[in-house]
Design an enzyme around this catalytic site. Structure first.
Site, PDB file in Angstrom:
ATOM      1  N   HIS A 127       0.850  -1.192   0.000  1.00  0.00           N
ATOM      2  CA  HIS A 127       0.000   0.000   0.000  1.00  0.00           C
ATOM      3  C   HIS A 127       0.885   1.242   0.000  1.00  0.00           C
ATOM      4  O   HIS A 127       1.095   1.861  -1.036  1.00  0.00           O
ATOM      5  CB  HIS A 127      -0.958  -0.037   1.204  1.00  0.00           C
ATOM      6  CG  HIS A 127      -1.846   1.163   1.273  1.00  0.00           C
ATOM      7  ND1 HIS A 127      -2.057   1.871   2.438  1.00  0.00           N
ATOM      8  CD2 HIS A 127      -2.577   1.796   0.321  1.00  0.00           C
ATOM      9  CE1 HIS A 127      -2.886   2.887   2.202  1.00  0.00           C
ATOM     10  NE2 HIS A 127      -3.222   2.860   0.932  1.00  0.00           N
ATOM     11  N   CYS A 151      -0.689   0.222   9.692  1.00  0.00           N
ATOM     12  CA  CYS A 151      -0.851   1.600   9.210  1.00  0.00           C
ATOM     13  C   CYS A 151      -2.251   1.838   8.675  1.00  0.00           C
ATOM     14  O   CYS A 151      -2.903   2.803   9.075  1.00  0.00           O
ATOM     15  CB  CYS A 151       0.191   1.895   8.127  1.00  0.00           C
ATOM     16  SG  CYS A 151       1.845   2.117   8.804  1.00  0.00           S
ATOM     17  N   HIS A 152      -2.712   0.969   7.764  1.00  0.00           N
ATOM     18  CA  HIS A 152      -4.043   1.189   7.174  1.00  0.00           C
ATOM     19  C   HIS A 152      -4.870  -0.079   7.111  1.00  0.00           C
ATOM     20  O   HIS A 152      -5.871  -0.121   6.402  1.00  0.00           O
ATOM     21  CB  HIS A 152      -3.891   1.804   5.774  1.00  0.00           C
ATOM     22  CG  HIS A 152      -3.031   3.035   5.767  1.00  0.00           C
ATOM     23  ND1 HIS A 152      -1.735   3.026   5.322  1.00  0.00           N
ATOM     24  CD2 HIS A 152      -3.275   4.301   6.214  1.00  0.00           C
ATOM     25  CE1 HIS A 152      -1.201   4.243   5.481  1.00  0.00           C
ATOM     26  NE2 HIS A 152      -2.122   5.021   6.030  1.00  0.00           N
ATOM     27  N   GLY A 153      -4.450  -1.143   7.819  1.00  0.00           N
ATOM     28  CA  GLY A 153      -5.287  -2.326   7.991  1.00  0.00           C
ATOM     29  C   GLY A 153      -5.212  -3.364   6.894  1.00  0.00           C
ATOM     30  O   GLY A 153      -6.118  -4.189   6.761  1.00  0.00           O
ATOM     31  N   PRO A 166      -6.411  -1.936   1.898  1.00  0.00           N
ATOM     32  CA  PRO A 166      -6.111  -1.076   0.748  1.00  0.00           C
ATOM     33  C   PRO A 166      -4.905  -1.510  -0.107  1.00  0.00           C
ATOM     34  O   PRO A 166      -4.735  -0.992  -1.199  1.00  0.00           O
ATOM     35  CB  PRO A 166      -5.806   0.285   1.392  1.00  0.00           C
ATOM     36  CG  PRO A 166      -5.373  -0.027   2.773  1.00  0.00           C
ATOM     37  CD  PRO A 166      -6.087  -1.274   3.183  1.00  0.00           C
TER      38      PRO A 166
END
Lengths: 187, 266, 425
Positions: A127, A151-153, A166
């Site tokens: 990502h 950080c963003h799953g 993501p």
């Protein structure tokens, strides 16, 4: 006496001189551009040999390769079976992303490594570049048993393939080979 | 600056008052004049000589002298001794490098010895001593200089180092006092050198059968040191030749254009 | 001559640009149509050559700065280990930069001597000359700071000697000198603090040089170029447009200069250098002879010629500051030495004198000349040379201008060109 519309010998001379100057300038510019490419010191560290003899089953050790974290994970039979059981249509990214194979190779578990027991991955989330956390039975991360990037799953499975979140691509497999049963050469 | 001295002196037709009888005041002899294949605009290094020189450095000099700036992968680089990458890797692996801390954070083993790992291509030649103080301690207070740049760091370059290495064993002139713990070498400033004669007949046994005379050993190691000081010499000469050829062509074209443009003026 | 612009934008785009930022007009007026005397010789090509040298030094310097580490523990290995061995073409860029500095000074000395010979400093070109002296001083400072950066023995000890010059001012005002040197060093001796600030200044000054070069050329374009005859341009028959006549001439002579430059870079890259600078700086070991680079040697000789420290420093500064007064020291109404038989000879003695001083500067302080049975210490030659240097500007220039009988000047620039014979040089 040449006519005004025809190129004269004089014009040819000026064109030849200008061309020689331009070619010279291009050749002279190259070293100034090439000096920014990786130096011989950097290239000498481009390839590393890693001793994997101390890694236990179910354990991951993180090494450093080309400035990035390198995940070397010794998978349990359960983890291997889980990875093999995934159907291709469930995968977010269908390509193997394995530098040792052609670009078009599909993301089967077999295409994610050389020996099923060993998973060698570049530990950079596809990502935005954070380092994912490994999932262990004692401390599960994400729902696929592989890795979770905090950080963003983004969630990766036991073959390092992206399943949720993501990140667009599976974790990259670097160019590597087994120098011996206990040593891998990466890069 | 001494290199440009002839230009100045020539310009003025002067002769410098050199120290007349050198032996009187202990001034060093000028270096022997040796012709080196690397001299001149077309100079190159001979691969065989470089490999023999590497052997001399490794077996004799590296006991005291560092070569910090040279890496093992340089041994396989073009323009150098021409070892294959596998050979250079094997050479590197023969050295013990200080290991990074293990998982427990140890850098010493139970007996207090430094933990080591085999060298890799990226490593540089390890130092002979852990620090300057230890080097001086082992060498009677003198510090053996690093040899990575020695040929460029001494007036006279390869001739000086060659003269030094082959200049031992001479009898000092009558009345000349050799200092305690030092050796007589007329090519060294002050003629008292701390380094014992490093090269003897048969110090090194060359694999290619070259006789290991002091002269051959010195020639080999000086060539190797010249390469270490100036590893890009061959590339520099090659690119230089191409650049000069191009520039001469360009100057010719510019000259013709310049004359053509000015022809109308007169 | 600064005249009316004749630039006519050819395309719609260039017309649009010209109304907003007339840069093409500026280039046209200053480098294309600019009327330049038609009789300029090879010695007039060095201004263009100097601009090339400045460009080469800036480009090569910026690139070197991508790999150089300005730290006392790492500087030497970042140059000799990193740049020279590991960086792609690092050896080439480094040798271009180090030899480029020598070529830069070679060109500037020729350029300065040209100005002296042809009277280019005389009215109305005094400001051009003064800006030129400022450029020379900036070049010397830049070169001094730059030489320290590789952190070799000569880098360190040269920095120590030159910065220590200021301690002579202790003799004027107690503690003033040591206050200045401590401030320059940032420490009690040359060290890491000194290195870091020298790196910053070495990166900065070339851009100051570029700005002053702009002023220098701007000031030049007011009266226009001088010429070997030293007489004013009378009309368009005396000039040619800068392009293509002088762009072509400058390009050709620049290519010859570059051939010489390349000869050093590729085949004798350490000719101008000192072997001691290939040994890492050691504050505890002084080299047997501390010598600056060749282009600073004449001033070094002057400094060492005077036994008294403060006087020696003042003589050194005085020698440089003297240059600023030249436009007013020369009383001659005639510009060019072509028509000044007495001054011409004094000029050549000055040139020889500078070479002599440079030679003496390169030798040890106790060196002496063999004159048969006698030994003449070189320091006496340096004193003689220094005396002549100052006498040339402060005595010879005013007096010779007054007593000399110059040769008859030609009517105009165009006239001697149209005639096939004429006095040369």
């Amino acid at each position: 006496m040449a006519t005004a519309t025809e190129p004269t010998r004089r014009d040819f001379l000026y064109i030849a001189t200008g061309a020689a100057g331009a070619i010279g300038a291009a050749f002279a510019a190259w070293p100034f551009i090439d000096q920014m490419n990786p130096s011989s010191a950097v290239l000498a560290m481009a390839s590393v040999e890693i001793d994997i003899s101390a890694i236990q089953e179910g354990q991951q050790v993180v090494f450093k390769w080309r400035g990035h974290p390198l995940f070397v994970r010794r998978r349990t039979p359960k983890e291997i079976a889980e990875a093999r059981a995934v159907s291709p249509s469930d995968l977010v990214d269908g390509l193997a992303r394995n530098a040792n194979l052609p670009d078009s190779a599909p993301a089967t578990d077999a295409n994610r490594g050389i020996k099923p027991e060993w998973l060698v991955l570049v530990g950079v989330c596809t990502h935005l570049g954070c380092t994912p956390t490994v999932s262990t039975p004692q401390s599960p991360q994400g729902s696929y048993g592989g890795w979770l990037c905090h950080c963003h799953g983004s969630e990766y499975d036991t073959a390092g393939r992206i399943r949720k979140g993501p990140a667009p691509q599976n974790l990259a497999v670097p160019p590597y080979s087994f120098a011996s049963a206990t040593k891998i050469k990466v890069g | 600056m001494k290199l440009a001295l002839p230009i100045y002196a020539l310009a003025l037709g002067l002769s410098l008052g050199t120290a007349a009888a050198a032996a009187d005041n202990g001034a060093a002899l000028p270096p022997k004049d040796v012709s080196w294949p690397s001299n001149g605009p077309f100079g190159t290094y001979d691969r065989g000589t470089l490999q023999r020189g590497f052997q001399v450095y490794k077996e004799v000099c590296s006991a005291c002298h560092n070569m910090n700036l040279v890496a093992f992968h340089d041994l396989a680089a073009p323009g150098g001794p021409g070892f294959t990458e596998a050979q250079a890797k094997a050479i590197a692996a023969g050295y013990k490098m200080p290991a990074e801390p293990n998982d427990k954070g140890d850098i010493f083993d139970e007996k207090g010895n430094r933990l080591t790992r085999p060298g890799i291509l990226a490593d540089h030649f390890p130092p002979a001593f852990p620090n300057e103080e230890a080097a001086r301690m082992a060498n009677g207070g003198a510090l053996p200089p690093d040899l990575s740049l020695i040929i460029k760091a001494r007036q006279g370059g390869p001739n000086y180092v060659y003269s030094l290495l082959t200049g031992f064993g001479q009898k000092p002139p009558h009345g000349f006092a050799v200092q305690e713990g030092k050796y007589y070498n007329p090519y060294f400033a002050g003629r008292n050198i701390s380094m014992p004669p490093p090269l003897m007949r048969g110090s090194v046994s060359f694999a290619d059968g070259t006789p290991s005379t002091v002269a051959n050993e010195a020639t080999a190691v000086v060539t190797y040191l010249a390469w270490a000081s100036e590893p890009n010499l061959e590339e520099r000469h090659r690119v230089g030749f191409e650049v000069m050829a191009f520039l001469i062509l360009l100057a010719g074209l510019l000259f013709l254009s310049y004359r053509q443009i000015w022809k109308d003026e007169h | 001559m600064a005249g009316q612009s004749t630039y006519v934008p050819a395309t719609g785009l260039s017309r649009w640009l010209d109304q907003r930022l007339p840069i093409l007009r500026l280039m046209h007026d200053t480098m294309t149509t600019f009327p330049t005397p038609r009789n300029l010789n090879v010695w007039y090509t060095f201004g263009g050559i100097l601009t090339f040298c400045l460009g080469v030094q800036i480009v090569s310097g910026i690139v070197l700065a991508m790999h150089y580490v300005p730290n006392a523990g790492l500087a030497f290995s970042s140059v000799e280990g990193g740049i020279m061995r590991e960086v792609n073409y690092g050896w080439l860029i480094r040798y271009i930069h180090s030899n480029g500095a020598s070529m830069f000074f070679l060109a500037v000395y020729i350029h300065m001597f040209r100005g002296l010979y042809y009277g280019s400093y005389k009215a109305p070109r005094e400001i051009i000359w003064i800006l030129g002296v400022l450029l020379y001083l900036l070049m010397m400072a830049t070169a001094f700071f730059g030489y320290v950066l590789p952190w070799g023995q000569m880098s360190f000890w040269g920095a120590t000697v030159i910065t220590s010059l200021f301690s002579a001012f202790d003799q004027l005002i107690p503690h003033l000198g040591t206050t200045i040197t401590t401030w320059l060093w940032g420490d009690f001796a040359v060290g890491d603090a000194t290195l870091n600030r020298f790196f910053s200044l070495h990166y900065l000054l070339p851009f100051a040089i570029a700005a002053v070069v702009g002023l220098h050329i701007w000031a030049l374009h007011v009266p226009g170029n001088n010429n070997p005859l030293g007489i004013d341009v009378k009309g368009p028959q005396d000039t040619v447009p800068f392009h293509p006549y002088y762009t072509a001439k400058d390009a050709f002579y620049l290519s010859l200069f570059v051939i010489l430059f390349a000869g050093f870079v590729f085949f004798a890259p350490n000719f101008f250098g000192n072997p001691d600078n290939y040994t890492q700086a050691n504050p505890l070991v002084t080299p047997t002879e501390i010598v600056p680079e060749w282009y600073l040697l004449p001033f070094y000789a002057m400094l060492r010629a005077i036994p008294q420290k403060l006087i020696g420093v003042l003589v050194l500064f005085g020698a440089l500051l003297t240059l600023l007064f030249i436009p007013w020291l020369d009383t001659s109404k005639v510009r060019s030495c072509r028509f000044r038989p007495l001054m011409k000879q004094c000029f050549w003695v000055l040139a020889l004198d500078c070479v002599l001083l440079g030679y003496v500067g390169s030798q040890t302080t106790d060196a002496a000349l063999n004159l048969g049975s006698m030994q003449l210490p070189l320091v006496w030659l340096a004193r003689l040379g220094t005396a002549y240097y100052f006498a040339f500007f402060w005595v010879i220039m005013p007096v010779v201008g007054w007593i000399e009988k110059p040769k008859a000047l030609p009517e105009s620039i165009a006239k001697p060109v149209l005639a096939t014979t004429g006095e040369r040089t």
